[in-house]
Design a protein around this motif. Structure first.
Motif, short mmCIF file in Angstrom:
data_model
loop_
_atom_site.label_atom_id
_atom_site.label_comp_id
_atom_site.label_asym_id
_atom_site.label_seq_id
_atom_site.Cartn_x
_atom_site.Cartn_y
_atom_site.Cartn_z
N LYS A 178 3.11 75.00 23.24
CA LYS A 178 2.54 76.33 23.52
C LYS A 178 2.24 77.07 22.22
CE LYS A 178 5.19 76.16 27.64
NZ LYS A 178 6.61 75.80 27.66
N CYS A 179 3.16 76.93 21.23
CA CYS A 179 2.95 77.57 19.93
C CYS A 179 2.12 76.66 19.01
CB CYS A 179 4.27 77.89 19.26
SG CYS A 179 5.29 79.04 20.16
N ALA A 180 1.89 75.40 19.42
CA ALA A 180 1.13 74.42 18.64
C ALA A 180 1.71 74.22 17.24
CB ALA A 180 -0.35 74.81 18.58
N HIS A 188 14.26 77.21 22.77
CA HIS A 188 13.34 77.14 23.91
C HIS A 188 12.14 78.02 23.62
CE1 HIS A 188 15.54 80.84 24.74
NE2 HIS A 188 14.61 81.18 25.63
N HIS A 189 11.08 77.85 24.39
CA HIS A 189 9.95 78.76 24.28
C HIS A 189 10.15 79.86 25.30
CE1 HIS A 189 5.80 79.99 23.40
NE2 HIS A 189 5.85 80.41 24.66
N CYS A 190 10.25 81.11 24.83
CA CYS A 190 10.56 82.22 25.74
C CYS A 190 9.29 83.03 26.03
CB CYS A 190 11.62 83.12 25.11
SG CYS A 190 12.00 84.54 26.14
N GLY A 194 7.07 85.91 24.07
CA GLY A 194 5.80 85.27 23.71
C GLY A 194 5.92 84.41 22.47
N ASN A 195 7.10 83.81 22.27
CA ASN A 195 7.35 83.06 21.04
C ASN A 195 8.44 82.02 21.31
OD1 ASN A 195 7.26 82.35 18.36
ND2 ASN A 195 8.13 84.25 17.57
N CYS A 196 8.56 81.06 20.39
CA CYS A 196 9.68 80.14 20.50
C CYS A 196 10.92 80.82 19.94
CB CYS A 196 9.40 78.90 19.66
SG CYS A 196 8.70 77.57 20.61
#
Ligand SMILES: [Zn+2]
Ligand SMILES: [Zn+2]
Ligand SMILES: [Zn+2]
Length: 357
Positions: A178-180, A188-190, A194-196
């Motif tokens: 998601k953050c590439a 985790h990605h939260c 909107g960020n890891c």
């Protein structure tokens, strides 16, 4: 029958012969890290380089996300962040507007004290939310494929190669699609920030959860107390219940008295009363949900695990458990300093020892 058994013997001896030949055969493979040619006794899709320590792990290629799904994920994260900010704003504005004029009609020491508490809690919540949302979660030093020069012995110990970033990935890093990017100590990605959550912002994330729980409990207590001032007839319930005949169950009597007291009040449907009901319900719901998440986060951090680690079947040795894991995230100072809004950055030094051409 004889011919058949003879055939089986021939098959067996042929099998043994081919096994011996296979054992003699060697496989030449190149290490992606130090680019040395290694000799493996048999074919292995996963192996570790004896020189630099880099791991080559075969992974089936994964389909790339479509532009639409990336757009949807970005939209979802932004929507969640907006909802979090709207809830914070509604609780703070609603609380100050609904409770303060009732509890402190004139300027008093109580007003100054509770204004100060409100500002401190709000500042810490927003400060930690903004940083956990905006700092890079766990930057990993990027080195492009083919640019790695001399790699010393053990220079890439435990590193794998990230196909997405085309760069070495340290043992504790994970790639977030998601953050590439690869994220050091990724938890985790939260979507709510909107960020890891990684090595760089784990501290801010945990403090954001902690201040959210403290703030919501404060709002809950203040909301309840204001409610008793708005509906004074609720206080008289205790006195009324003493006169309830024994034949009537106590629960029924209590429920009907609260209902009667609320209906009796001219403030029942006033906007202040509705705001108080919203504040009490929202604050207890949020503090319970976030409190559980906070407990899980601190528990995992103490045991030296990330959320991603806890999902894998591979169990780590427990000797990593302890306060040192908390100090790694919060710093070496006294735990009192951990709670203060201090900007603390983390830098990945795992790739610094590698020379780059
Ligand atoms: Zn190597
Ligand atoms: Zn990556
Ligand atoms: Zn992410």
């Amino acid at each position: 029958m004889e011919g058949f058994s003879g055939g089986a013997e021939w098959d067996q001896s042929h099998e043994v012969k081919s096994q011996v030949e296979e054992q003699k055969a060697v496989y030449n493979v190149q290490c992606w890290g130090c680019t040395q040619w290694l000799v493996l006794p048999s074919y292995a899709p996963n192996f570790k380089c004896g020189w630099c320590g880099a791991l080559t792990i075969y992974k089936a290629p994964q389909p790339a996300r479509s532009r639409w799904s990336m757009w949807l994920l970005t939209f979802r994260d932004r929507a969640f962040v907006t909802i979090v900010l709207a809830i914070i704003a509604s609780i703070v504005c609603g609380g100050v507007w609904a409770a303060f004029p009732v509890l402190f009609p004139t300027i008093s020491l109580g007003l100054v004290f509770h204004s100060l508490v409100t500002v401190i809690l709000l500042f810490n919540t927003v400060f930690n939310f903004a940083l956990s949302s905006h700092v890079q979660a766990g930057p990993v030093g990027k080195i492009s494929w083919g640019e790695i020069g001399f790699v010393p012995k053990g220079g890439l110990e435990g590193h794998t190669f990230c196909d997405y970033c085309q760069s070495p990935k340290p043992a504790s890093a994970h790639h977030c699609r998601k953050c590439a990017t690869c994220v050091m100590d990724m938890d985790h990605h939260c979507p709510f920030i909107g960020n890891c959550v990684g090595a760089n912002n784990h501290r801010y994330f945990i403090l954001f959860l902690l201040y959210t729980v403290i703030s919501c409990l404060y709002v809950f207590v203040m909301g309840l107390y204001t409610g008793l001032q708005v509906w004074p007839s609720v206080i008289s319930i205790n006195y009324s219940l003493k006169r309830v005949p024994r034949q009537i169950p106590m629960g029924l009597a209590l429920g009907s008295h609260i209902l009667a007291a609320l209906i009796d009040s001219p403030l029942l449907l006033s906007s202040r009363a509705l705001a108080l009901i919203y504040l009490v319900v929202a604050s207890i719901a949020i503090s319970t949900a976030v409190g559980l998440l906070l407990y899980q986060q601190v528990n995992l951090l103490y045991s030296g695990e990330t959320f991603i680690d806890s999902l894998s079947t591979y169990t780590k040795s427990k000797d990593r458990e302890g306060w040192d894991n908390l100090r790694r995230v919060f710093g070496n100072r006294h735990p009192f300093w951990w709670l203060l809004p201090i900007f603390r950055t983390y830098s990945d030094s795992s790739l610094k020892k590698i020379h780059v051409r």
